[in-house]
Design a protein around this motif. Structure first.
Motif, PDB file in Angstrom:
ATOM      1  N   ASP A 184       0.613  -1.100  -0.065  1.00 51.45           N
ATOM      2  CA  ASP A 184       0.075  -0.015   0.061  1.00 51.45           C
ATOM      3  C   ASP A 184       0.871   1.173  -0.158  1.00 51.45           C
ATOM      4  O   ASP A 184       1.669   1.436   0.957  1.00 51.45           O
ATOM      5  N   LYS A 185       0.720   2.175  -0.937  1.00 52.60           N
ATOM      6  CA  LYS A 185       1.474   3.341  -1.153  1.00 52.60           C
ATOM      7  C   LYS A 185       1.396   4.250  -0.005  1.00 52.60           C
ATOM      8  O   LYS A 185       2.280   4.817   0.563  1.00 52.60           O
ATOM      9  N   ALA A 186       0.121   4.512   0.627  1.00 50.30           N
ATOM     10  CA  ALA A 186      -0.164   5.315   1.619  1.00 50.30           C
ATOM     11  C   ALA A 186       0.447   4.829   2.986  1.00 50.30           C
ATOM     12  O   ALA A 186       1.243   5.772   3.585  1.00 50.30           O
ATOM     13  N   VAL A 201      -5.142  -0.370   4.797  1.00 54.35           N
ATOM     14  CA  VAL A 201      -4.532  -1.122   3.443  1.00 54.35           C
ATOM     15  C   VAL A 201      -5.853  -0.848   2.716  1.00 54.35           C
ATOM     16  O   VAL A 201      -7.054  -1.476   3.085  1.00 54.35           O
ATOM     17  N   ASP A 202      -6.000  -0.113   1.746  1.00 59.41           N
ATOM     18  CA  ASP A 202      -6.964  -0.069   0.709  1.00 59.41           C
ATOM     19  C   ASP A 202      -7.267  -1.246  -0.015  1.00 59.41           C
ATOM     20  O   ASP A 202      -6.187  -1.857  -0.407  1.00 59.41           O
ATOM     21  N   PHE A 203      -8.476  -1.546  -0.382  1.00 59.24           N
ATOM     22  CA  PHE A 203      -8.825  -2.742  -1.251  1.00 59.24           C
ATOM     23  C   PHE A 203      -8.100  -2.653  -2.733  1.00 59.24           C
ATOM     24  O   PHE A 203      -7.591  -3.547  -3.098  1.00 59.24           O
ATOM     25  N   ALA A 204      -7.876  -1.343  -3.179  1.00 55.31           N
ATOM     26  CA  ALA A 204      -7.418  -1.211  -4.312  1.00 55.31           C
ATOM     27  C   ALA A 204      -5.934  -1.644  -4.354  1.00 55.31           C
ATOM     28  O   ALA A 204      -5.350  -2.038  -5.333  1.00 55.31           O
ATOM     29  N   ALA A 205      -5.383  -1.520  -2.993  1.00 57.61           N
ATOM     30  CA  ALA A 205      -3.858  -1.844  -3.252  1.00 57.61           C
ATOM     31  C   ALA A 205      -3.587  -3.282  -3.026  1.00 57.61           C
ATOM     32  O   ALA A 205      -2.469  -3.902  -3.215  1.00 57.61           O
TER      33      ALA A 205
END
Length: 309
Positions: free
Chosen positions: A101-103, A246-250
């Motif tokens: 996750d980038k964030a 952690v986003d689902f997109a990640a």
């Protein structure tokens, strides 16, 4: 009036396209297909996955799939060492991927496979019904009636169906939810049975959603409050939980919203393929070309005969 070949083809194509668009009615409106609470599925808890890939190995064995190298190449005959492929393929129905996750910078393992959608776009896009939603919740592929158009590959929002590019008689392949080999015998899926960390839970739709929400309620500081697949693309049969940070997109799970992808695929089909208008238009154009060629030859022959006398 004289007309050259290029102008004739343009006029024919325009006429055929106009006929196809004007005669085909708009897509028939229908309500969303309500998910059956008795459909079987799986809950993938990414917070529990340790990346051991036991599920991959179990899937390979259960479906008797050929081994692949890390680069996605098949092993030579005689080699039975199974390395990890990088993605889904004709010989890999499920794969564990490591995502970052980038964030938050956190790394998480996530299982990728067919999500067995409640209203699958692959089935909606198939012109011959080679993809069908089954009563047990799985989305099944029927090789005997497939015509190889591969529209299902394009329609799937998760890029799941794979094509056997290197086979003389190719098929579409994907996760079957172990429908024929295990579900019919009252057994859970091979991947869920093999998981040593409890990251994969097999069961019926409502039970899986209940389990997922219980985990979220029990550890709200650990889990994101949403269950991926409960509503996305009209609902799926495979659900995901992720960490709060952690986003689902990640995890490679795009945010498609709640609209069914089948709405789009059915609109295209109704507009373009209903009543076999495109084939009729094509045959009409080909017939016109043949008539034009024959007439041109006949006129050329007549002119040549006049010159002889």
């Amino acid at each position: 009036m004289k007309i050259d070949r290029r102008k004739f083809l343009k006029l024919s194509a325009a006429a055929g396209g106009t006929a196809a668009c004007s005669m085909a009615p708009p897509a028939a409106a229908r309500g969303p297909k309500a998910p059956d609470p008795n459909w079987y599925g799986m809950l993938n808890d990414s917070t529990r996955c340790i990346g051991c890939k036991a599920c991959q190995v179990a899937c390979k064995k259960e479906n008797e799939l050929e081994a692949e190298s890390t680069l996605g190449e098949k092993r030579e005959l005689g080699h039975e060492i199974y390395d990890s492929p990088r993605g889904l393929s004709a010989d890999t129905y499920t794969v564990i991927k490591l995502h970052q996750d980038k964030a938050s910078g956190q790394s998480t393992f996530a299982k990728h496979q067919c999500l067995h959608c409640a209203d699958p776009a692959c089935a909606s896009s198939c012109l011959v019904g080679a993809m069908k939603k089954q009563d047990d919740g799985s989305v099944k592929y029927y090789k005997d009636i497939c015509m190889g158009c591969r529209y299902c590959m394009v329609a799937c929002p998760f890029s799941v169906p794979q094509f056997e590019w290197d086979r003389a008689l190719p098929s579409i392949t994907k996760c079957t939810l172990c429908s024929e080999t295990r579900l019919k015998k009252g057994k859970p899926t091979a991947c869920s049975e093999a998981c040593p960390a409890g990251a994969i839970t097999f069961g019926k739709r409502n039970d899986l959603l209940r389990i997922a929400k219980e985990r979220i309620a029990k550890e709200p500081e650990r889990y994101d409050e949403n269950v991926y697949g409960e509503y996305e693309v009209g609902g799926t049969g495979v659900y995901y939980l992720t960490r709060k940070s952690v986003d689902f997109a990640a995890l490679g799970l795009p945010d498609f919203g709640y609209r069914r992808v089948s709405d789009l695929t059915e609109s295209i089909q109704h507009r373009i393929f209903q009543y076999f208008i495109p084939p009729i238009a094509v045959y009409g154009i080909l017939g016109g070309i043949m008539y034009y060629n024959q007439r041109k030859k006949k006129n050329a022959g007549t002119e040549g005969g006049d010159n002889e006398f």
